[in-house]
Scaffold this active site. Structure first.
Site, PDB file in Angstrom:
ATOM      1  N   ASP A  87      -1.392  -2.354  -4.086  1.00 46.37           N
ATOM      2  CA  ASP A  87      -2.799  -2.321  -3.699  1.00 46.37           C
ATOM      3  C   ASP A  87      -3.411  -0.991  -4.120  1.00 46.37           C
ATOM      4  O   ASP A  87      -2.703   0.007  -4.260  1.00 46.37           O
ATOM      5  CB  ASP A  87      -2.937  -2.420  -2.167  1.00 46.37           C
ATOM      6  CG  ASP A  87      -2.749  -3.853  -1.662  1.00 46.37           C
ATOM      7  OD1 ASP A  87      -2.901  -4.791  -2.451  1.00 46.37           O
ATOM      8  OD2 ASP A  87      -2.447  -4.010  -0.461  1.00 46.37           O
ATOM      9  N   GLY A 125     -13.700  -3.683  -4.853  1.00 47.00           N
ATOM     10  CA  GLY A 125     -13.398  -2.417  -4.176  1.00 47.00           C
ATOM     11  C   GLY A 125     -13.928  -2.431  -2.759  1.00 47.00           C
ATOM     12  O   GLY A 125     -15.037  -2.915  -2.514  1.00 47.00           O
ATOM     13  N   LYS A 129       0.864  -1.194   0.000  1.00 48.36           N
ATOM     14  CA  LYS A 129       0.000   0.000   0.000  1.00 48.36           C
ATOM     15  C   LYS A 129       0.891   1.231   0.000  1.00 48.36           C
ATOM     16  O   LYS A 129       1.700   1.408   0.916  1.00 48.36           O
ATOM     17  CB  LYS A 129      -0.889   0.024   1.250  1.00 48.36           C
ATOM     18  CG  LYS A 129      -2.058  -0.913   1.153  1.00 48.36           C
ATOM     19  CD  LYS A 129      -3.033  -0.744   2.284  1.00 48.36           C
ATOM     20  CE  LYS A 129      -4.199  -1.693   2.110  1.00 48.36           C
ATOM     21  NZ  LYS A 129      -3.821  -3.094   1.806  1.00 48.36           N
ATOM     22  N   ARG A 142      -4.756  -6.912 -11.165  1.00 45.77           N
ATOM     23  CA  ARG A 142      -5.686  -7.555 -10.233  1.00 45.77           C
ATOM     24  C   ARG A 142      -6.996  -6.768 -10.262  1.00 45.77           C
ATOM     25  O   ARG A 142      -6.997  -5.572  -9.995  1.00 45.77           O
ATOM     26  CB  ARG A 142      -5.091  -7.525  -8.820  1.00 45.77           C
ATOM     27  CG  ARG A 142      -6.076  -7.965  -7.741  1.00 45.77           C
ATOM     28  CD  ARG A 142      -5.509  -7.714  -6.348  1.00 45.77           C
ATOM     29  NE  ARG A 142      -4.302  -8.470  -6.108  1.00 45.77           N
ATOM     30  CZ  ARG A 142      -3.406  -8.163  -5.162  1.00 45.77           C
ATOM     31  NH1 ARG A 142      -3.584  -7.112  -4.388  1.00 45.77           N
ATOM     32  NH2 ARG A 142      -2.337  -8.898  -4.994  1.00 45.77           N
TER      33      ARG A 142
HETATM   34  P1  FDA Z   1     -18.624 -10.071  -2.442  1.00 46.29           P
HETATM   35  O1  FDA Z   1     -18.226  -9.596  -1.095  1.00 46.29           O
HETATM   36  O2  FDA Z   1     -19.416  -9.164  -3.324  1.00 46.29           O
HETATM   37  O3  FDA Z   1     -19.384 -11.445  -2.271  1.00 46.29           O
HETATM   38  C1  FDA Z   1     -20.015 -12.007  -3.416  1.00 46.29           C
HETATM   39  C2  FDA Z   1     -20.396 -13.444  -3.169  1.00 46.29           C
HETATM   40  O4  FDA Z   1     -19.209 -14.225  -2.874  1.00 46.29           O
HETATM   41  C3  FDA Z   1     -21.304 -13.665  -1.993  1.00 46.29           C
HETATM   42  O5  FDA Z   1     -22.631 -13.350  -2.310  1.00 46.29           O
HETATM   43  C4  FDA Z   1     -21.067 -15.134  -1.768  1.00 46.29           C
HETATM   44  O6  FDA Z   1     -21.763 -15.903  -2.709  1.00 46.29           O
HETATM   45  C5  FDA Z   1     -19.586 -15.288  -2.025  1.00 46.29           C
HETATM   46  N1  FDA Z   1     -18.837 -15.203  -0.778  1.00 46.29           N
HETATM   47  C6  FDA Z   1     -18.191 -14.150  -0.279  1.00 46.29           C
HETATM   48  N2  FDA Z   1     -17.592 -14.472   0.879  1.00 46.29           N
HETATM   49  C7  FDA Z   1     -17.879 -15.762   1.119  1.00 46.29           C
HETATM   50  C8  FDA Z   1     -17.566 -16.666   2.131  1.00 46.29           C
HETATM   51  N3  FDA Z   1     -16.800 -16.314   3.149  1.00 46.29           N
HETATM   52  N4  FDA Z   1     -18.027 -17.912   2.044  1.00 46.29           N
HETATM   53  C9  FDA Z   1     -18.779 -18.306   1.036  1.00 46.29           C
HETATM   54  N5  FDA Z   1     -19.118 -17.480   0.028  1.00 46.29           N
HETATM   55  C10 FDA Z   1     -18.688 -16.237   0.069  1.00 46.29           C
HETATM   56  N6  FDA Z   1     -10.018  -3.989  -2.334  1.00 46.29           N
HETATM   57  C11 FDA Z   1      -9.542  -2.753  -2.580  1.00 46.29           C
HETATM   58  O7  FDA Z   1     -10.291  -1.778  -2.528  1.00 46.29           O
HETATM   59  N7  FDA Z   1      -8.217  -2.589  -2.894  1.00 46.29           N
HETATM   60  C12 FDA Z   1      -7.358  -3.632  -2.998  1.00 46.29           C
HETATM   61  O8  FDA Z   1      -6.169  -3.421  -3.292  1.00 46.29           O
HETATM   62  C13 FDA Z   1      -7.870  -4.943  -2.759  1.00 46.29           C
HETATM   63  N8  FDA Z   1      -7.054  -6.029  -2.851  1.00 46.29           N
HETATM   64  C14 FDA Z   1      -7.618  -7.286  -2.808  1.00 46.29           C
HETATM   65  C15 FDA Z   1      -6.840  -8.401  -3.073  1.00 46.29           C
HETATM   66  C16 FDA Z   1      -7.407  -9.658  -3.122  1.00 46.29           C
HETATM   67  C17 FDA Z   1      -6.560 -10.840  -3.472  1.00 46.29           C
HETATM   68  C18 FDA Z   1      -8.795  -9.812  -2.851  1.00 46.29           C
HETATM   69  C19 FDA Z   1      -9.459 -11.175  -2.917  1.00 46.29           C
HETATM   70  C20 FDA Z   1      -9.572  -8.721  -2.532  1.00 46.29           C
HETATM   71  C21 FDA Z   1      -8.992  -7.451  -2.498  1.00 46.29           C
HETATM   72  N9  FDA Z   1      -9.752  -6.341  -2.180  1.00 46.29           N
HETATM   73  C22 FDA Z   1      -9.223  -5.087  -2.404  1.00 46.29           C
HETATM   74  C23 FDA Z   1     -11.115  -6.497  -1.559  1.00 46.29           C
HETATM   75  C24 FDA Z   1     -12.226  -6.488  -2.605  1.00 46.29           C
HETATM   76  O9  FDA Z   1     -12.342  -5.219  -3.175  1.00 46.29           O
HETATM   77  C25 FDA Z   1     -13.572  -6.884  -1.989  1.00 46.29           C
HETATM   78  O10 FDA Z   1     -13.911  -5.983  -0.977  1.00 46.29           O
HETATM   79  C26 FDA Z   1     -13.642  -8.284  -1.424  1.00 46.29           C
HETATM   80  O11 FDA Z   1     -12.887  -9.193  -2.160  1.00 46.29           O
HETATM   81  C27 FDA Z   1     -15.101  -8.771  -1.421  1.00 46.29           C
HETATM   82  O12 FDA Z   1     -15.629  -8.848  -2.739  1.00 46.29           O
HETATM   83  P2  FDA Z   1     -15.900 -10.224  -3.500  1.00 46.29           P
HETATM   84  O13 FDA Z   1     -15.681 -10.003  -4.960  1.00 46.29           O
HETATM   85  O14 FDA Z   1     -15.028 -11.264  -2.947  1.00 46.29           O
HETATM   86  O15 FDA Z   1     -17.393 -10.616  -3.286  1.00 46.29           O
END
Ligand code: FDA
Length: 305
Positions: free
Chosen positions: A131, A185, A94, A181
């Site tokens: 990040d 967000g 970061k 990546r």
């Molecule tokens: P979201 O939270 O929208 O969930 C969607 C669906 O995923 C759910 O409805 C469910 O079906 C499934 N799900 C989610 N969690 C689950 C669980 N524990 N068990 C079962 N199912 C589950 N953000 C940022 O602003 N800057 C950054 O630099 C980064 N860097 C980053 C790196 C990496 C490797 C990751 C994975 C994430 C980030 N993030 C980030 C965070 C990202 O922006 C986000 O907030 C989270 O990943 C949550 O979003 P999702 O796409 O995972 O799904």
């Protein structure tokens, strides 16, 4: 946000037995050797790793230097442990923790420190991914990325699908060798710059992913969302992408079985592993910044998938 700064609450939370369990689920530990040990365990299961040192946003130069040095020590230890070669274990950074917001020359300072980390990563035969933080820093972070990529073209970017600008940023960054990546967000953003509706964010994620998958770069699909994972697989097939030309990424402790399933199926699957003393601020802020994050972590504690 108040709780994240309260030392009294912090003391209570840090000492409560339940907190330890919760923290251990999402954070590798407080020391470099904790991070290396966790990376070794994940590497042993066929998963790739990116490690984040939990430095705080800083307006203090000494703290920025301490963060840089923590990364230099970490990269040296990863190389000694034989974990970094070929980019199996890389690091995420970061810029705010490297002093990006310091008055006057913060951008230059964070660029200089990030460059030192990139040099150490290159020596360890691995990569750095920057990040992405709140939208007020997007331009500065992309400028720093461009400067770093001149010497370290393998430096990775993060783009956030909730920002209205991101489809255009994906087009700019979808060139050969460019590691991007894509995540949804994690910060609370005004509707002038970001989609507020979850459905709109998801739709924009798919649009952006299509651009990346059709392009010539290296997409990193950072999501736990089953629909996104399925669509990513279909887009990769449609664009005749080989398994080594993109990867999936998830956070440490979230959907570990799904992580393993993807790795076992022959996909490149990278786990984002945070470590360091600052876990309290990290977890509290992630929850405070965006109420959906609280549900996200609670769900991970109760989910079996
Ligand atoms: P979201 O939270 O929208 O969930 C969607 C669906 O995923 C759910 O409805 C469910 O079906 C499934 N799900 C989610 N969690 C689950 C669980 N524990 N068990 C079962 N199912 C589950 N953000 C940022 O602003 N800057 C950054 O630099 C980064 N860097 C980053 C790196 C990496 C490797 C990751 C994975 C994430 C980030 N993030 C980030 C965070 C990202 O922006 C986000 O907030 C989270 O990943 C949550 O979003 P999702 O796409 O995972 O799904």
């Amino acid at each position: 946000m108040g709780l994240s700064r309260s030392t009294k609450v912090r003391d209570v939370v840090e000492k409560a037995p339940i907190s330890r369990d919760v923290v251990n689920r999402f954070v590798a530990g407080t020391t470099t050797s904790d991070a290396v040990r966790t990376a070794r365990e994940l590497d042993g299961t066929g998963r790739l790793v990116t490690i984040d040192f939990l430095g705080e946003d800083t307006l203090d130069r000494a703290q920025a230097i301490a963060t840089r040095d923590a990364y230099l020590d970490l990269l040296a230890d990863l190389a000694d442990a034989g974990l970094s070669d070929g980019g199996r274990v890389e690091v995420s950074l970061k810029l705010s923790a490297l002093g990006q917001a310091l008055p006057r020359d913060g951008r230059k300072i964070s660029l200089d420190y990030a460059r030192s980390v990139c040099e150490a990563a290159a020596i360890a035969d691995t990569t750095v991914t920057l990040d992405m933080e709140d939208h007020t820093t997007t331009d500065a972070t992309l400028e720093t990325l461009a400067a770093l990529r001149k010497d370290f073209p393998q430096t990775g970017a993060v783009l956030q699908a909730y920002l209205r600008r991101t489809e255009a940023d994906c087009r700019d960054l979808a060139y050969a060798g460019s590691r991007v990546r894509l995540c949804k967000g994690a910060y609370a953003e005004p509707s002038s710059v970001a989609f507020a509706d979850k459905g709109e964010v998801d739709m924009n994620y798919v649009k952006c992913l299509r651009v990346l998958m059709e392009g010539e770069g290296y997409p990193m699909v950072a999501s736990h969302d089953p629909r996104i994972i399925q669509i990513a697989g279909s887009l990769a097939d449609k664009n005749l992408r080989a398994p080594e030309s993109f990867e999936f990424q998830m956070l440490y402790g979230i959907r570990p079985k799904e992580q393993q399933r993807l790795a076992d199926a022959g996909h490149r699957m990278r786990v984002y592993v945070p470590f360091g003393d600052e876990w309290y601020g990290y977890l509290m802020r992630r929850m405070a910044e965006r109420p959906a994050n609280t549900a996200f972590f609670v769900r991970a504690l109760t989910s079996r998938s």
